[in-house]
Design a protein around this motif. Structure first.
Motif, PDB file in Angstrom:
ATOM      1  N   ARG A 125       1.908   7.818 -12.041  1.00 14.65           N
ATOM      2  CA  ARG A 125       3.236   7.430 -12.511  1.00 14.65           C
ATOM      3  C   ARG A 125       3.365   5.901 -12.496  1.00 14.65           C
ATOM      4  O   ARG A 125       3.922   5.290 -13.419  1.00 14.65           O
ATOM      5  N   GLY A 126       2.826   5.277 -11.449  1.00 10.82           N
ATOM      6  CA  GLY A 126       2.873   3.817 -11.363  1.00 10.82           C
ATOM      7  C   GLY A 126       2.096   3.158 -12.486  1.00 10.82           C
ATOM      8  O   GLY A 126       2.536   2.152 -13.060  1.00 10.82           O
ATOM      9  N   LEU A 127       0.927   3.723 -12.800  1.00 11.15           N
ATOM     10  CA  LEU A 127       0.135   3.172 -13.899  1.00 11.15           C
ATOM     11  C   LEU A 127       0.861   3.356 -15.230  1.00 11.15           C
ATOM     12  O   LEU A 127       0.854   2.459 -16.082  1.00 11.15           O
ATOM     13  N   ALA A 150       9.368   4.181  -4.273  1.00 12.78           N
ATOM     14  CA  ALA A 150       9.965   5.017  -3.223  1.00 12.78           C
ATOM     15  C   ALA A 150       8.910   5.944  -2.618  1.00 12.78           C
ATOM     16  O   ALA A 150       8.860   6.128  -1.390  1.00 12.78           O
ATOM     17  N   ASP A 151       8.057   6.525  -3.479  1.00 16.32           N
ATOM     18  CA  ASP A 151       6.981   7.388  -2.986  1.00 16.32           C
ATOM     19  C   ASP A 151       6.037   6.608  -2.075  1.00 16.32           C
ATOM     20  O   ASP A 151       5.627   7.093  -1.012  1.00 16.32           O
ATOM     21  N   SER A 152       5.663   5.409  -2.511  1.00 17.76           N
ATOM     22  CA  SER A 152       4.710   4.597  -1.747  1.00 17.76           C
ATOM     23  C   SER A 152       5.278   4.207  -0.387  1.00 17.76           C
ATOM     24  O   SER A 152       4.580   4.271   0.627  1.00 17.76           O
ATOM     25  N   GLU A 161       2.809   0.226  -2.816  1.00 16.08           N
ATOM     26  CA  GLU A 161       4.118  -0.434  -2.713  1.00 16.08           C
ATOM     27  C   GLU A 161       4.042  -1.852  -3.298  1.00 16.08           C
ATOM     28  O   GLU A 161       4.909  -2.273  -4.085  1.00 16.08           O
ATOM     29  N   GLY A 162       2.989  -2.570  -2.939  1.00 17.33           N
ATOM     30  CA  GLY A 162       2.841  -3.941  -3.419  1.00 17.33           C
ATOM     31  C   GLY A 162       2.701  -4.016  -4.926  1.00 17.33           C
ATOM     32  O   GLY A 162       3.302  -4.880  -5.580  1.00 17.33           O
ATOM     33  N   MET A 163       1.913  -3.105  -5.505  1.00 17.35           N
ATOM     34  CA  MET A 163       1.715  -3.130  -6.955  1.00 17.35           C
ATOM     35  C   MET A 163       2.993  -2.809  -7.710  1.00 17.35           C
ATOM     36  O   MET A 163       3.235  -3.329  -8.802  1.00 17.35           O
ATOM     37  N   SER A 188       6.184  -9.050  -2.631  1.00 16.40           N
ATOM     38  CA  SER A 188       4.821  -8.598  -2.922  1.00 16.40           C
ATOM     39  C   SER A 188       3.793  -9.525  -2.292  1.00 16.40           C
ATOM     40  O   SER A 188       2.781  -9.068  -1.741  1.00 16.40           O
ATOM     41  N   VAL A 189       4.028 -10.831  -2.353  1.00 13.98           N
ATOM     42  CA  VAL A 189       3.093 -11.796  -1.760  1.00 13.98           C
ATOM     43  C   VAL A 189       2.986 -11.580  -0.254  1.00 13.98           C
ATOM     44  O   VAL A 189       1.875 -11.561   0.307  1.00 13.98           O
ATOM     45  N   ALA A 190       4.116 -11.404   0.410  1.00 11.33           N
ATOM     46  CA  ALA A 190       4.108 -11.174   1.860  1.00 11.33           C
ATOM     47  C   ALA A 190       3.335  -9.904   2.210  1.00 11.33           C
ATOM     48  O   ALA A 190       2.546  -9.871   3.162  1.00 11.33           O
TER      49      ALA A 190
END
Length: 445
Positions: A125-127, A150-152, A161-163, A188-190
């Motif tokens: 789904r993310g892709l 939310a899933d991640s 989550e980061g992606m 995302s960087v953190a």
């Protein structure tokens, strides 16, 4: 030993040591083949394929992932088959083969659903969210990314989550919501720093740096992008190309062509394919840098090449918008009109594509002495920017409008010039490249 080699390859790949990872994966494949563990061979080839993809080696990635898929089918290994198809979908996306990517995502999702693999379904789904963003379907992309995020978070899948934070930041950036993009970029960087993932970190810093620059914090944004360069491994790989293209594109955005050309080179390498995601941006940045540097013929050649390239979703709107500036420099009013209509009719344009085309059109009309038509384009551009937080774009537009007003001898010219000077001063930039590009268009009078 092969399991240790696989683990070492995974660590090296995530840390950006892609050559070392390739050697480790080769060692693991050899060991598993000798022991007859074909299930493990399929797993390693998937990891090797994604490592090749991150290093910019699409052909090697495709070979490894196809071998993983073939082995999975032979062994009736549904789990590895599903992941191989998902990885091949990512490859298709990077190659600009959007139709193929969607087809592979659908097959992978069906298999993950059959297996009850919620992680696989979420990653697919993310892709798909990335695919939808590339298609210009920002609302659908955002909905998919939010669900995958939310899933991640629920599974404590930090990389996933980061992606999704990177993707959501990118969507906000291309919408012109710069402050929101800065916030998501920082998150995302953190996260990627915390898990020591260089691939994700470079992508997060690319979003954050661009968002800071466009929000008006130019020096801070370039500091982020320069830091991204400093942590790169040796060699010219896929991660490095992303970081260099982002920095060069950002130099072009503030009108510093000489710095952009230092990173881009002065010609298009035969290895660069503008139909591929990421590489198209490289070619467009080069064309704009050449235009800003006063090398009109070379810019035309590069941007015509980029605009002709076709991916599954058609022409690259950014290439067409950049080409509009060259066409305006040629004094070709008819084609300038055609390009503006083309950009406005496209469903895959960003506000920046439309902005650049409006500026090109307005300057071309000003050069021809059509003050009312020029004003119409500049007003439309300003209306376009009003809902955004893009202070850089507003400054560049003000500069174009000021130069146009001065060229036409309008009584409001001094007021508009003062506004442009103030905006550029606040950003701390001279916008020399944009001045040269705009002057070239107006000189066609």
């Amino acid at each position: 030993a092969p399991w240790l080699a696989l683990r070492r390859g995974d660590i090296d790949s995530r840390s950006g040591r892609l050559d070392s990872a390739t050697k480790a994966f080769d060692e693991a494949v050899t060991g598993f083949r000798l022991s007859g563990n074909l299930h493990a061979v399929a797993e390693v080839q998937r990891a090797a394929g994604m490592n090749h993809l991150m290093s910019g080696s699409s052909e090697l990635a495709e070979a490894a992932l196809n071998e993983a898929l073939a082995a999975s089918l032979e062994l009736d290994d549904t789990r590895n088959e599903a992941w191989a198809r998902q990885n091949l979908a990512w490859l298709g996306f990077v190659q600009g083969r959007i139709g193929k990517a969607e087809e592979r995502i659908a097959k992978a999702t069906a298999l993950f659903t059959q297996l009850g693999d919620e992680i696989g379904v979420s990653w697919s789904r993310g892709l798909l969210a990335y695919v939808r963003m590339h298609q210009g379907l920002f609302d659908e992309a955002e909905e998919l990314a939010e669900a995958s995020l939310a899933d991640s978070v629920g599974r404590n899948d930090r990389w996933g989550e980061g992606m999704m934070l990177v993707l959501l930041g990118s969507i906000e950036l291309w919408r012109g919501n710069t402050l929101s993009a800065v916030r998501l970029g920082r998150q995302s960087v953190a996260l990627f720093r915390e898990i020591n993932d260089l691939f994700g970190l470079i992508q997060g810093e690319s979003v954050l740096g661009r968002a800071l620059i466009r929000s008006g914090r130019v020096d801070e944004g370039f500091a982020v992008l320069t830091e991204a360069q400093s942590v790169l491994p040796e060699g010219d790989d896929g991660i490095g190309q992303l970081a260099r293209a982002t920095l060069a594109t950002s130099q072009v955005s503030v009108g510093r062509p000489e710095l952009a050309l230092e990173r881009l080179g002065h010609t298009v390498s035969k290895e660069i394919d503008p139909s591929l995601i990421g590489q198209s941006e490289w070619v467009v940045a080069l064309g704009l840098a050449l235009l800003q540097d006063g090398r009109l013929d070379e810019a035309r050649e590069v941007l015509e090449y980029a605009a002709r390239a076709m991916s599954d979703v058609g022409q690259d709107a950014a290439a067409v918008a950049a080409l509009a500036l060259v066409v305006a420099s040629d004094g070709d009013l008819e084609r300038s009109d055609e390009l503006l209509l083309s950009i406005l009719a496209s469903s895959r344009t960003t506000y920046l594509d439309r902005l650049r085309t409006y500026i090109a059109h307005g300057l071309a009309k000003a050069a021809a002495g059509a003050s009312d038509a020029a004003e119409d384009s500049f007003v439309a551009a300003r209306v376009l920017l009003d809902p955004t937080g893009d202070q850089l774009a507003l400054a560049v537009l003000s500069l174009a409008q000021a130069m146009s007003a001065s060229h036409l001898g309008l009584p409001t010219a001094s007021t508009i010039e003062a506004e442009a000077d103030d905006r550029l001063r606040e950003l701390g930039i001279a916008a020399t490249g944009w001045r040269q590009a705009f002057a070239a268009i107006l000189s066609k009078a």
